[in-house]
Write an enzyme that holds these catalytic residues in place. Structure first.
Site, short mmCIF file in Angstrom:
data_model
loop_
_atom_site.label_atom_id
_atom_site.label_comp_id
_atom_site.label_asym_id
_atom_site.label_seq_id
_atom_site.Cartn_x
_atom_site.Cartn_y
_atom_site.Cartn_z
CD GLN A 92 -47.54 38.35 -8.85
OE1 GLN A 92 -48.07 38.46 -9.95
NE2 GLN A 92 -47.26 37.18 -8.29
CG HIS A 94 -46.85 42.69 -13.20
ND1 HIS A 94 -46.28 41.44 -13.18
CD2 HIS A 94 -48.11 42.54 -12.74
CE1 HIS A 94 -47.17 40.57 -12.73
NE2 HIS A 94 -48.29 41.21 -12.46
CD GLU A 111 -51.95 42.15 -13.09
OE1 GLU A 111 -51.46 41.35 -13.90
OE2 GLU A 111 -51.78 42.05 -11.86
CG HIS A 169 -50.49 42.96 -7.94
ND1 HIS A 169 -49.49 43.62 -8.61
CD2 HIS A 169 -50.67 41.80 -8.62
CE1 HIS A 169 -49.09 42.92 -9.66
NE2 HIS A 169 -49.79 41.80 -9.68
NE ARG A 189 -42.73 33.62 -7.82
CZ ARG A 189 -41.89 32.81 -8.45
NH1 ARG A 189 -40.61 32.82 -8.16
NH2 ARG A 189 -42.33 31.98 -9.37
#
Length: 301
Positions: A92, A94, A111, A169, A189
């Site tokens: 996936q 972001h 993150e 990642h 995804r």
């Protein structure tokens, strides 16, 4: 109150296991138990105070408890999770703030992962092993050869990975992590190993969006010394029993106990602290101390 002990919301994604319950004391009847959102003001999975109040509602009523550095954000900036990947999580990516605000009406997601435990031979995917073209990427997604060009990194307990938005990642099977991230729940995804959801249908992919936001390069090297990670939204450190600090007016202090047990003292309060506990020390509470045999992840803004 100076010390708030938080209760998480939990998620039963199909790749989860049982270790958050057995190893970290997370109280949940979900099976599988994939995630515990241990510091969260996000409506998709809020954290709760002992009286049942949502942390988000408490901070709305007491904004000074988050600290003055949080005032520059439209919402509470941080979300922290335990993640137990008994099986592979989907590959996936972001989006950035700019893309997410335009297309999803919420913020993007940068993150970090801190590895709490892993099975022998465990690894994760972290960007690409070489720069590739968009055309090759699209073809590999179509013919299910994407993993052949991903950067597969063996992991061990204590490893840390910083994942800026746009970095492809995936946590792979047998890995338990703490994830500290922006307060967002936008995930695209790219590949999901052909799995089906509870409804018996293949889980949705978001290839078009992913191609628009993805960096098609190896991951950048980051050195945040002396911190584990540091960005506009969070600063994360590892501390152990014997740690002392100050919760000044600029930021709350989050302490997530990752090993052992001990005591946390602040503002005349002393509470027991054990593996899996999540504590929120309100900004302006002054000196605090963590004692005992425990280790913790400390997060501030």
């Amino acid at each position: 109150m100076s010390i708030l002990k938080l209760t998480p919301s939990c998620k039963d994604y199909l790749w989860g296991g049982s270790r958050l319950r057995t190893d970290f004391g997370v109280q949940s009847d979900l099976n599988p138990l994939a995630e515990a959102w241990v510091l969260s003001c996000h409506p998709d999975g809020p954290s709760y105070l002992p009286d049942g109040t949502m942390l988000a509602d408490y901070l709305a009523a007491h904004p000074e408890a988050a600290g003055t550095d949080c005032k520059k954000f439209e919402m509470f900036p941080v979300l922290t999770k335990f993640i137990d990947a008994k099986n592979n999580i989907s590959i996936q990516v972001h989006p950035s703030n700019e893309y997410a605000l335009e297309h999803e009406h919420q913020y993007g997601k940068t993150e970090m992962w801190y590895v709490l435990d892993c099975e022998p031979g465990a690894f994760l995917y972290y960007g690409f092993d070489h720069e590739i073209s968009r055309e090759e990427l699209e073809e590999r997604i179509r013919n299910n050869t994407l993993t052949e060009v991903l950067n597969a990194v063996p992991v061990k307990k204590g490893d840390c990975f910083f994942i800026p938005s746009g970095t492809l990642h995936a946590i792979c099977k047998g890995v338990v992590v703490v994830e500290v991230q922006q307060n967002s729940n936008v995930t695209y995804r790219v590949y999901d190993y052909g799995r089906v959801g509870a409804d018996g249908k293949p889980r949705a992919l978001h290839v078009k969006q992913a191609l628009e936001v993805m960096r098609r390069t190896p991951p950048e090297q980051h050195d945040f010394s002396p911190h584990l990670a540091k960005c506009d939204y969070f600063t994360v450190d590892v501390v152990a029993g014997g740690h002392t600090g100050t919760a000044d007016e600029t930021s709350f202090v989050s302490l997530l106990i990752t090993e052992g047990e001990g005591r946390l003292t602040c503002g005349g309060e002393t509470v027991q602290a054990k593996k899996g506990d999540s504590f929120f020390i309100t900004a302006g509470s002054g000196a605090y101390a963590l004692t005992g045999s425990c280790k913790a992840l400390l997060t501030t803004v």
